[in-house]
Design an enzyme around this catalytic site. Structure first.
Site, PDB file in Angstrom:
ATOM      1  N   HIS A   1       0.817  -1.219   0.000  1.00  0.00           N
ATOM      2  CA  HIS A   1       0.000   0.000   0.000  1.00  0.00           C
ATOM      3  C   HIS A   1       0.849   1.267   0.000  1.00  0.00           C
ATOM      4  O   HIS A   1       0.372   2.327   0.421  1.00  0.00           O
ATOM      5  CB  HIS A   1      -0.972  -0.013   1.187  1.00  0.00           C
ATOM      6  CG  HIS A   1      -2.011  -1.106   1.102  1.00  0.00           C
ATOM      7  ND1 HIS A   1      -2.755  -1.547   2.169  1.00  0.00           N
ATOM      8  CD2 HIS A   1      -2.422  -1.854   0.030  1.00  0.00           C
ATOM      9  CE1 HIS A   1      -3.586  -2.510   1.775  1.00  0.00           C
ATOM     10  NE2 HIS A   1      -3.396  -2.730   0.483  1.00  0.00           N
TER      11      HIS A   1
ATOM     12  N   CYS B   1       3.257  14.428  -7.070  1.00  0.00           N
ATOM     13  CA  CYS B   1       2.251  15.308  -7.668  1.00  0.00           C
ATOM     14  C   CYS B   1       1.149  14.467  -8.317  1.00  0.00           C
ATOM     15  O   CYS B   1       1.423  13.512  -9.043  1.00  0.00           O
ATOM     16  CB  CYS B   1       2.917  16.201  -8.704  1.00  0.00           C
ATOM     17  SG  CYS B   1       1.741  17.171  -9.645  1.00  0.00           S
TER      18      CYS B   1
ATOM     19  N   SER C   1      -6.855  -7.048   9.918  1.00  0.00           N
ATOM     20  CA  SER C   1      -8.266  -7.419  10.069  1.00  0.00           C
ATOM     21  C   SER C   1      -8.725  -8.334   8.946  1.00  0.00           C
ATOM     22  O   SER C   1      -9.820  -8.888   9.015  1.00  0.00           O
ATOM     23  CB  SER C   1      -9.132  -6.162  10.127  1.00  0.00           C
ATOM     24  OG  SER C   1      -8.895  -5.373   8.982  1.00  0.00           O
TER      25      SER C   1
END
Ligand code: BJW
Ligand code: ZN
Length: 247
Positions: free
Chosen positions: A117, A125, A187
């Protein structure tokens, strides 16, 4: 507390893969997503982690990331991170895959970390893709702009965005190849990362969860070690060290 099968795996496994989530950094003082509170309790963190939220209210989302960067820069890796860094030198093949963006695995000494991630310190940008210069974005409450006028966004993967292809490929290959898979402090709700433990299991790996609370995947896994990863991971490494010497 550790089953005979897990002990055997820690002694004999050829390839161990580990998937970590926010829970592995909880004992360092980094808030998790689905149990976050404090200053930001009024916001649902998972609703801030989208491109739409950023485009609608860049200052709100940027200041949430500034707040999180401040926490992350001020904390230290915990015994769970250090145990995983040691594991890299203990097993013939060891794959560390993380959903975390906080750099704590590297700061603990892990040399090869596969970040699914992204990384909170890699801002860029939104228009031209240019990386934000310097190592650390300043802790501003308002969003920053690039030379081209585009907004600067954190270098993380939001909902609806693709994961970095090479890292996801690596993670899927590791899940297919490993003998032992550890799902630590996650989770198990966010895909495609949440699919990795079951992918590994389908290919014959022994899959173990480490979490104080059973995750969404727990019932399908082979073994659940209920407790904080900062306690359980060092125990697993101590067990492995009874059988193996550091490589
Ligand atoms: C402890 C502890 C202690 C506490 N010790 N443990 C298949 C089915 C359904 C939906 C989808 C699917 N495939 C894809 C989707 C859509 C979506 C998704 O999964 N949605 C679900 C929520 C329903 N996925 C995506 O959008 C992904 N992209 C994608 O699939 O691209 C393809 C695509 C492209 C275009 C259109 C559509 C698809 C991207 C997901 C990106 C997730 N991003 C975030 C934010 C990252 C940046 C940031 O940090 O801000 O990643 S969201 C957030 O959740 C963050 C985390 O990495 C991620 C996972 O959370 P994690 O780590 O599990 O934390 P928590 O808080 O949930 O849990 C903590 C755990 O720790 C708990 O269990 C505690 O008990 C435990 N714990 N103390 C050990 N001491
Ligand atoms: Zn630009």
């Amino acid at each position: 507390m550790i089953s005979a099968t897990l002990e055997h795996m820690l002694a004999e496994a050829r390839h161990i893969a580990v998937l970590t989530g926010a829970g592995v950094s909880a004992e360092s003082g980094v808030p998790t997503f689905r149990t976050a509170g404090g200053l930001w309790a009024q916001y649902d963190p998972t609703r801030l982690a989208t491109r739409e939220a950023f485009e609608e209210n860049p200052d709100l989302v940027w200041s949430w990331y500034s707040w999180r960067r401040g926490i992350i820069r001020g904390v230290q890796p915990n015994p769970g991170h250090f145990a995983l860094a040691e594991a890299e030198r203990l097993f013939p093949r060891f794959s560390l895959i993380t959903q975390n963006v906080d750099n704590l695995h590297r700061r603990a000494g892990s040399r090869e970390v596969h970040e699914l991630h992204g990384n909170i310190e890699h801002s860029r940008c939104i228009a031209c893709g240019r990386p934000y210069p310097g190592d650390e974005a300043p802790p501003t409450e308002t969003a920053l702009h690039c030379e081209c006028g585009g907004l600067i966004r954190p270098g993380v993967v939001w909902f609806g965005e693709s994961l970095p292809e090479t890292e996801l490929d690596f993670a899927q290959q590791a899940a297919l190849d490993c003998d032992l898979f550890l799902a630590v402090g996650t989770s198990g709700l966010v895909y495609p990362a949440a699919g990795l433990p079951l992918l590994a299991q389908r290919r014959g790996a022994y899959v173990v969860e480490i979490n104080p609370e059973p995750s969404a995947l727990a019932r399908q896994l082979d073994e659940c070690l209920q407790g904080p990863s900062g306690v359980i991971l060092p125990l697993l490494i101590e067990t492995a060290k009874r059988f193996r010497t550091t490589v």
